[in-house]
Design a protein around this motif. Structure first.
Motif, PDB file in Angstrom:
ATOM      1  N   LYS A 282       0.775  -1.077  -0.084  1.00  0.00           N
ATOM      2  CA  LYS A 282      -0.196  -0.241   0.496  1.00  0.00           C
ATOM      3  C   LYS A 282       1.012   1.587  -0.441  1.00  0.00           C
ATOM      4  O   LYS A 282       0.683   2.397  -0.962  1.00  0.00           O
ATOM      5  CB  LYS A 282      -0.754   0.135   1.513  1.00  0.00           C
ATOM      6  N   ARG A 283       1.413   1.427   0.396  1.00  0.00           N
ATOM      7  CA  ARG A 283       2.838   2.418   1.067  1.00  0.00           C
ATOM      8  C   ARG A 283       3.840   2.710  -0.497  1.00  0.00           C
ATOM      9  O   ARG A 283       3.242   3.304  -1.234  1.00  0.00           O
ATOM     10  CB  ARG A 283       3.780   2.034   1.772  1.00  0.00           C
ATOM     11  N   LEU A 284       4.589   1.329  -1.706  1.00  0.00           N
ATOM     12  CA  LEU A 284       4.169   1.388  -2.168  1.00  0.00           C
ATOM     13  C   LEU A 284       3.544   2.384  -3.714  1.00  0.00           C
ATOM     14  O   LEU A 284       3.973   2.754  -4.151  1.00  0.00           O
ATOM     15  CB  LEU A 284       5.349  -0.327  -2.980  1.00  0.00           C
ATOM     16  N   TYR A 285       2.780   1.652  -3.713  1.00  0.00           N
ATOM     17  CA  TYR A 285       1.396   2.566  -4.224  1.00  0.00           C
ATOM     18  C   TYR A 285       1.097   4.161  -4.449  1.00  0.00           C
ATOM     19  O   TYR A 285       0.417   4.269  -5.177  1.00  0.00           O
ATOM     20  CB  TYR A 285       0.129   1.338  -3.316  1.00  0.00           C
ATOM     21  N   LYS A 286       0.754   4.355  -2.790  1.00  0.00           N
ATOM     22  CA  LYS A 286       0.446   5.467  -2.553  1.00  0.00           C
ATOM     23  C   LYS A 286       1.210   6.550  -3.014  1.00  0.00           C
ATOM     24  O   LYS A 286       1.776   7.429  -3.883  1.00  0.00           O
ATOM     25  CB  LYS A 286       0.760   6.067  -1.155  1.00  0.00           C
ATOM     26  N   ALA A 287       3.051   5.423  -2.472  1.00  0.00           N
ATOM     27  CA  ALA A 287       4.138   6.342  -2.697  1.00  0.00           C
ATOM     28  C   ALA A 287       4.103   6.798  -4.341  1.00  0.00           C
ATOM     29  O   ALA A 287       4.466   7.979  -5.439  1.00  0.00           O
ATOM     30  CB  ALA A 287       5.457   5.937  -2.426  1.00  0.00           C
ATOM     31  N   HIS A 288       3.843   5.972  -5.227  1.00  0.00           N
ATOM     32  CA  HIS A 288       3.750   5.707  -6.816  1.00  0.00           C
ATOM     33  C   HIS A 288       3.004   6.690  -7.436  1.00  0.00           C
ATOM     34  O   HIS A 288       2.864   7.063  -7.994  1.00  0.00           O
ATOM     35  CB  HIS A 288       4.183   3.906  -7.743  1.00  0.00           C
ATOM     36  N   LEU A 289       2.067   6.616  -6.684  1.00  0.00           N
ATOM     37  CA  LEU A 289       0.696   7.762  -7.501  1.00  0.00           C
ATOM     38  C   LEU A 289       1.840   9.282  -7.383  1.00  0.00           C
ATOM     39  O   LEU A 289       0.941  10.086  -7.446  1.00  0.00           O
ATOM     40  CB  LEU A 289      -0.609   7.470  -6.595  1.00  0.00           C
ATOM     41  N   LEU A 290       2.307   9.272  -6.139  1.00  0.00           N
ATOM     42  CA  LEU A 290       2.417  10.701  -5.778  1.00  0.00           C
ATOM     43  C   LEU A 290       3.771  11.269  -6.852  1.00  0.00           C
ATOM     44  O   LEU A 290       3.654  12.404  -7.248  1.00  0.00           O
ATOM     45  CB  LEU A 290       2.987  11.310  -4.592  1.00  0.00           C
ATOM     46  N   HIS A 291       4.180   9.796  -8.010  1.00  0.00           N
ATOM     47  CA  HIS A 291       5.189  10.000  -8.768  1.00  0.00           C
ATOM     48  C   HIS A 291       4.524  10.846  -9.638  1.00  0.00           C
ATOM     49  O   HIS A 291       4.912  11.281 -10.416  1.00  0.00           O
ATOM     50  CB  HIS A 291       5.972   8.804  -9.039  1.00  0.00           C
ATOM     51  N   HIS A 292       3.499  10.767 -10.140  1.00  0.00           N
ATOM     52  CA  HIS A 292       2.444  10.434 -11.649  1.00  0.00           C
ATOM     53  C   HIS A 292       2.144  11.710 -10.788  1.00  0.00           C
ATOM     54  O   HIS A 292       0.878  12.921 -12.028  1.00  0.00           O
ATOM     55  CB  HIS A 292       1.733   9.514 -11.355  1.00  0.00           C
ATOM     56  N   ALA A 293       1.593  12.523  -9.786  1.00  0.00           N
ATOM     57  CA  ALA A 293       0.977  13.459 -10.027  1.00  0.00           C
ATOM     58  C   ALA A 293       1.672  14.658 -10.301  1.00  0.00           C
ATOM     59  O   ALA A 293      -0.057  15.285 -10.287  1.00  0.00           O
ATOM     60  CB  ALA A 293       1.200  13.402  -7.712  1.00  0.00           C
TER      61      ALA A 293
END
Ligand SMILES: [Zn+2]
Ligand SMILES: [Zn+2]
Length: 155
Positions: free
Chosen positions: A112-123
């Motif tokens: 979940k943490r990787l998921y959220k962090a990578h969504l921030l990469h695409h923010a």
């Protein structure tokens, strides 16, 4: 055997660092023309960004071949590179971006943490100002969100 395992695990760990640097300075640098496809609305199963994955596979294959030709334990370095590629495809393409016909969900805290962090990469759109370049390690959310706010102000 223990030595081989150590080489494999060290390579896998080192690959996260190398991947971070490559993503930040190559893929978001001069290699942006290939990575760009990954930051735009998704059209098909493949994108030009997959060239990076192909390069990774070739490097892993070459290392294994050289190792097996008598330069042990290079084949275990190659195995570590390959394992990083496989985990990356499962986590990044499968769980985060859901490029597959079946859509695995991030079930445990780490994923979940990787998921959220990578969504921030695409923010943020475009090649500059992105945050969170790692693949298998995500810094604390608080830090990433603070970085994102700062970059937003700059852009
Ligand atoms: Zn990127
Ligand atoms: Zn992505």
């Amino acid at each position: 055997m223990i030595l081989n395992l150590a080489v494999f695990l060290c390579t896998l760990t080192a690959m996260e660092g190398i991947g971070y640097l490559a993503h930040r300075y190559i893929m978001h640098g001069w290699g942006w023309f290939l990575h760009r496809s990954h930051h735009e609305p998704h059209l098909g199963a493949l994108e030009t960004n997959d060239v990076y994955l192909l390069a990774l596979a070739l490097i892993a294959f070459a290392l294994v071949a050289i190792g097996r030709a008598g330069h042990a334990p290079l084949q275990w370095v190659g195995a570590g590179v390959a394992a990083f590629g496989v985990i990356y495809v499962i986590v990044h393409d499968g769980i985060v971006h859901r490029h597959w016909p079946f859509k695995p969900r991030p079930r445990n805290r780490y994923l979940k943490r990787l998921y959220k962090a990578h969504l921030l990469h695409h923010a943020l759109k475009g090649r500059d100002n992105s945050v969170s370049f790692g693949f298998l390690y995500a810094p604390p959310m608080r830090r990433l969100k603070r970085q994102l706010r700062e970059r937003r102000r700059q852009s």
